[in-house]
Design an enzyme around this catalytic site. Structure first.
Site, PDB file in Angstrom:
ATOM      1  N   ASP A 189       0.997  -3.264   1.796  1.00  0.00           N
ATOM      2  CA  ASP A 189      -0.367  -3.505   2.237  1.00  0.00           C
ATOM      3  C   ASP A 189      -0.555  -5.022   2.222  1.00  0.00           C
ATOM      4  OD1 ASP A 189      -3.177  -3.151   2.742  1.00  0.00           O
ATOM      5  OD2 ASP A 189      -3.511  -3.460   0.598  1.00  0.00           O
ATOM      6  N   ASP A 191      -4.116  -7.045   2.315  1.00  0.00           N
ATOM      7  CA  ASP A 191      -5.258  -7.557   1.556  1.00  0.00           C
ATOM      8  C   ASP A 191      -5.161  -7.180   0.080  1.00  0.00           C
ATOM      9  OD1 ASP A 191      -6.028  -8.311   4.030  1.00  0.00           O
ATOM     10  OD2 ASP A 191      -7.939  -7.249   4.052  1.00  0.00           O
ATOM     11  N   GLU A 198      -9.523 -10.420   0.458  1.00  0.00           N
ATOM     12  CA  GLU A 198      -9.685  -9.538   1.609  1.00  0.00           C
ATOM     13  C   GLU A 198     -10.025 -10.371   2.842  1.00  0.00           C
ATOM     14  OE1 GLU A 198      -9.562  -6.037   1.536  1.00  0.00           O
ATOM     15  OE2 GLU A 198      -8.856  -6.157  -0.537  1.00  0.00           O
ATOM     16  N   LYS A 322      -1.923   4.582   8.160  1.00  0.00           N
ATOM     17  CA  LYS A 322      -0.914   3.827   7.407  1.00  0.00           C
ATOM     18  C   LYS A 322       0.330   4.682   7.165  1.00  0.00           C
ATOM     19  CE  LYS A 322      -3.407   0.204   4.996  1.00  0.00           C
ATOM     20  NZ  LYS A 322      -3.521  -0.516   3.716  1.00  0.00           N
ATOM     21  N   ASP A 345      -3.058  -1.243  -2.866  1.00  0.00           N
ATOM     22  CA  ASP A 345      -4.037  -1.373  -3.947  1.00  0.00           C
ATOM     23  C   ASP A 345      -5.273  -0.504  -3.805  1.00  0.00           C
ATOM     24  OD1 ASP A 345      -6.518  -3.755  -3.185  1.00  0.00           O
ATOM     25  OD2 ASP A 345      -5.036  -3.031  -1.751  1.00  0.00           O
ATOM     26  N   ASN A 348      -7.234   3.719   0.664  1.00  0.00           N
ATOM     27  CA  ASN A 348      -6.670   3.921   2.005  1.00  0.00           C
ATOM     28  C   ASN A 348      -5.145   3.792   2.028  1.00  0.00           C
ATOM     29  OD1 ASN A 348      -7.000   1.104   1.536  1.00  0.00           O
ATOM     30  ND2 ASN A 348      -6.729   0.707   3.712  1.00  0.00           N
TER      31      ASN A 348
END
Length: 411
Positions: A189, A191, A198, A322, A345, A348
């Site tokens: 991931d 962010d 972010e 994802k 983290d 999602n």
């Protein structure tokens, strides 16, 4: 006369010639090697050798003592050692990696107590890192008589996760063998994982609505609202911003400490590395080039007449998206999903982490930690390497060979 088992334990300062001197004596007495183990810690050597002496074990003991005295090492010799115990030792079944800043004696004692309570034996321990965290790798095996106490990998992980929460360390559990060594792809991931912060919040600062966007982000990452809906709401606040802001934010991105080292090391040993992000492609493209990543999937912002319209175009990369992207990239690289590692983290990232063979929750929200295979709670990406069995010494040796300065600060 039947052969006699003899256990020889040599200790003292580590130096060249110790093993040579010992095995020269064993050769002269025609001893047969049953087992050997050696460890060096802080410059001190411990060498254990179990042998069968075909005749005159007392003569062998005297010769070994004289030989070790000649190299100024201490030796203990046990005649009549139980050689059958070696034959029945279970092969290590799991690798348990303990990470902390620091790993205290109290913390390690709790790990050992938890394993013992499950009937799990610690077969070997080695230090795999001293920076930026202390990392210890334990090879453990489950006694067949106590297998019912452990039950499954999930139960072992749960018990150690509970211990980790009590003592403030990170603990990873993985079966040993080819499956662990066969990992070939890592998907990050972006962010708050590969980068600090972010991206959408950085963009929102330019639009003057940072706090509003931050609250929506928190709700989405905690799994309280649908990611796709939260993305639309946040992107709508960017309407009217000049597209040049995307370049400004991309240039200002700060990588998570250890990100460069982690990606560089993984690619050295043949991993395919990339990102699957709920962020934005025009910003991530710069990151892909900078880290020489192999693939990327992200959302796309609509731009009309040089300005953001406040809308996302194309398919949204959300929680399900994802996982779909991970499957696609794994198929393109001809890598089995069990050979994939996913790091994220937020809520999602749940589907992506559960799809991969190893899912790592990085400073994650509770919703993700609950489903991840392991969790990291320190603000560095390097420990991902340690989970995969790569040591800090190996990383630094490879960097040095490439003419790179060590990552650790000068003392």
């Amino acid at each position: 006369m039947s052969p006699t088992s003899v256990l020889i334990t040599v200790t003292g300062p580590d130096k060249p010639g110790v093993s040579s001197a010992l095995f020269a004596v064993l050769t002269r007495h025609e001893a047969h090697i049953l087992d050997v183990e050696q460890v060096v810690i802080s410059g001190r050597l411990v060498l254990g050798v179990l042998v069968e002496a075909p005749g005159d074990p007392e003569g062998l003991q005297e010769a070994v003592e004289q030989g070790m005295a000649s190299v100024r090492m201490h030796v203990e010799v046990l005649i009549g050692a139980d050689a059958t115990a070696t034959a029945h030792i279970a092969e290590p079944s799991h690798a348990v990696v303990v990470l902390g800043r620091p790993v205290t004696a109290k913390a390690f004692a709790e790990v050992a107590r938890t394993l013992a309570g499950l009937g799990v034996n610690i077969d070997s321990i080695r230090r795999i890192a001293d920076y930026p965290v202390t990392g210890l790798e334990l090879r453990v095996s489950i006694d067949e008589d106590n297998a019912d106490a452990v039950g499954s990998d999930t139960e072992l992980r749960r018990a150690l996760a509970d211990a980790a929460a009590r003592i403030g360390v990170d603990i990873s559990v993985e079966p040993v063998g080819l499956a662990r060594r066969a990992k070939r792809m890592v998907v990050f991931d972006v962010d708050s994982t590969l980068i600090q912060g972010e991206v959408i919040e950085l963009l929102a600062e330019h639009a003057g609505c940072a706090e509003q966007v931050r609250q929506v982000t928190e709700e989405a990452m905690a799994g309280k609202i649908d990611f796709a809906e939260s993305l639309r709401r946040r992107v709508a606040t960017l309407e009217g911003l000049p597209a040049s802001v995307l370049d400004e934010v991309a240039e200002a991105l700060e990588l998570t400490p250890g990100a460069r080292t982690t990606v560089r090391t993984l690619k050295r040993i043949g991993f395919t590395c990339g990102v699957v992000s709920g962020g934005f492609g025009k910003i991530i493209d710069r990151l892909v080039r900078e880290l020489d990543l192999d693939f990327a999937a992200a959302n796309e912002l609509e731009i009309v007449d040089g300005k953001l319209t406040g809308r996302v175009v194309g398919e949204i990369i959300d929680r399900e998206g994802k996982a779909t992207a991970l499957r696609r990239f794994a198929a393109e690289a001809e890598v089995d999903l069990e050979q994939c590692v996913a790091v994220g983290d937020g809520a999602n990232d749940i589907d992506m982490l559960t799809t991969a063979g190893l899912g790592v929750a990085f400073n994650a929200k509770p919703a993700l930690r609950e489903v991840a295979d392991t969790a990291l709670s320190h603000p560095f990406l390097d420990p991902i390497l340690f989970l995969l069995g790569v040591t800090r010494a190996e990383v630094e040796a490879a960097d040095l060979a490439d003419g790179l300065e060590p990552a650790r600060p000068a003392v």
